[in-house]
Scaffold this motif. Structure first.
Motif, short mmCIF file in Angstrom:
data_model
loop_
_atom_site.label_atom_id
_atom_site.label_comp_id
_atom_site.label_asym_id
_atom_site.label_seq_id
_atom_site.Cartn_x
_atom_site.Cartn_y
_atom_site.Cartn_z
N GLY A 25 54.73 119.83 5.14
CA GLY A 25 54.73 119.68 6.59
C GLY A 25 56.07 119.23 7.12
N LEU A 26 56.04 118.72 8.34
CA LEU A 26 57.27 118.28 8.99
C LEU A 26 57.12 116.87 9.56
CD1 LEU A 26 58.19 121.61 10.80
CD2 LEU A 26 59.30 120.62 8.79
N PRO A 27 56.74 115.92 8.72
CA PRO A 27 56.66 114.53 9.21
C PRO A 27 58.07 114.03 9.52
CG PRO A 27 56.46 114.55 6.83
CD PRO A 27 56.48 115.99 7.29
N ASN A 28 58.16 113.07 10.40
CA ASN A 28 59.49 112.59 10.79
C ASN A 28 60.07 111.62 9.77
OD1 ASN A 28 61.65 112.68 12.62
ND2 ASN A 28 61.03 110.73 13.51
N GLU A 29 61.29 111.91 9.35
CA GLU A 29 62.10 111.06 8.47
C GLU A 29 61.41 110.73 7.15
OE1 GLU A 29 63.53 107.74 10.72
OE2 GLU A 29 64.62 109.01 12.11
N LYS A 30 61.02 111.77 6.42
CA LYS A 30 60.41 111.59 5.11
C LYS A 30 60.93 112.64 4.13
CE LYS A 30 56.09 109.56 6.62
NZ LYS A 30 54.65 109.52 6.42
N LEU A 31 60.98 112.25 2.86
CA LEU A 31 61.19 113.21 1.78
C LEU A 31 59.86 113.88 1.52
CD1 LEU A 31 63.39 110.97 -0.49
CD2 LEU A 31 64.09 113.15 0.51
N CYS A 32 59.88 115.19 1.34
CA CYS A 32 58.63 115.94 1.24
C CYS A 32 58.60 116.84 0.00
CB CYS A 32 58.48 116.84 2.47
SG CYS A 32 58.46 115.94 4.03
N TRP A 40 58.10 125.54 -5.76
CA TRP A 40 58.00 124.15 -5.33
C TRP A 40 59.29 123.78 -4.62
CZ3 TRP A 40 53.74 121.14 -5.53
CH2 TRP A 40 52.66 121.65 -6.25
N ILE A 41 59.16 123.05 -3.52
CA ILE A 41 60.34 122.66 -2.76
C ILE A 41 60.29 121.16 -2.44
CG2 ILE A 41 60.78 124.92 -1.77
CD1 ILE A 41 59.51 124.00 0.81
N VAL A 42 61.46 120.57 -2.41
CA VAL A 42 61.64 119.19 -1.99
C VAL A 42 62.68 119.22 -0.88
CG1 VAL A 42 62.45 116.90 -2.69
CG2 VAL A 42 61.08 118.27 -4.28
N ILE A 49 62.78 119.49 11.45
CA ILE A 49 63.77 120.30 10.74
C ILE A 49 63.83 119.88 9.28
CG2 ILE A 49 66.22 120.92 10.58
CD1 ILE A 49 66.39 120.36 13.61
N ARG A 50 63.85 120.86 8.39
CA ARG A 50 64.01 120.60 6.95
C ARG A 50 65.49 120.65 6.59
NH1 ARG A 50 59.74 124.78 4.16
NH2 ARG A 50 57.84 123.82 4.98
N THR A 51 65.93 119.63 5.87
CA THR A 51 67.31 119.64 5.38
C THR A 51 67.31 119.29 3.90
OG1 THR A 51 67.64 117.31 5.99
CG2 THR A 51 68.28 118.97 7.62
N GLY A 52 68.42 119.59 3.25
CA GLY A 52 68.55 119.27 1.82
C GLY A 52 67.52 119.94 0.95
N ILE A 53 67.14 121.14 1.29
CA ILE A 53 66.07 121.84 0.58
C ILE A 53 66.50 122.16 -0.85
CG2 ILE A 53 64.61 123.90 0.50
CD1 ILE A 53 64.96 124.05 3.57
N ARG A 54 65.64 121.79 -1.79
CA ARG A 54 65.84 122.11 -3.22
C ARG A 54 64.63 122.90 -3.68
NH1 ARG A 54 69.57 118.94 -6.32
NH2 ARG A 54 68.89 120.46 -7.86
N TYR A 55 64.86 123.98 -4.39
CA TYR A 55 63.79 124.84 -4.90
C TYR A 55 63.60 124.64 -6.39
CZ TYR A 55 64.29 127.25 -0.45
OH TYR A 55 64.33 127.54 0.89
#
Length: 78
Positions: A25-32, A40-42, A49-55
């Motif tokens: 999801g898109l919770p505010n100010e959390k690592l997901c 799988w993504i982090v 907005i998603r930033t720092g996406i790692r696959y």
């Protein structure tokens, strides 16, 4: 490790849920952590907005990465 194991580790370490979401999801100010299209993504979520996406190709690697990132964030190193 699987997501349920990661959840248990975070609870046992006393890491506040304010640092993370294991449900994507898109919770505010959390690592997901999320799984989309078999990958799988982090990522960091802030203001929708998603930033720092790692696959990752597997759940284990994604959970290991997220655990490390959360521990660093909680200790002020992230």
């Amino acid at each position: 490790m699987k997501k349920d194991e990661l959840r248990s580790i975070l609870i046992n370490k006393g890491i506040s849920r304010s640092y993370y979401s294991l449900e994507g999801g898109l919770p505010n100010e959390k690592l997901c952590l999320d799984c989309e299209n078999g990958k799988w993504i982090v990522y960091y979520s802030e203001r929708g907005i998603r930033t720092g996406i790692r696959y990752f190709d597997n759940e284990n690697d994604a959970c290991d990465y997220l655990l490390h990132a959360i521990e660093e964030s909680a200790s002020g190193k992230y």
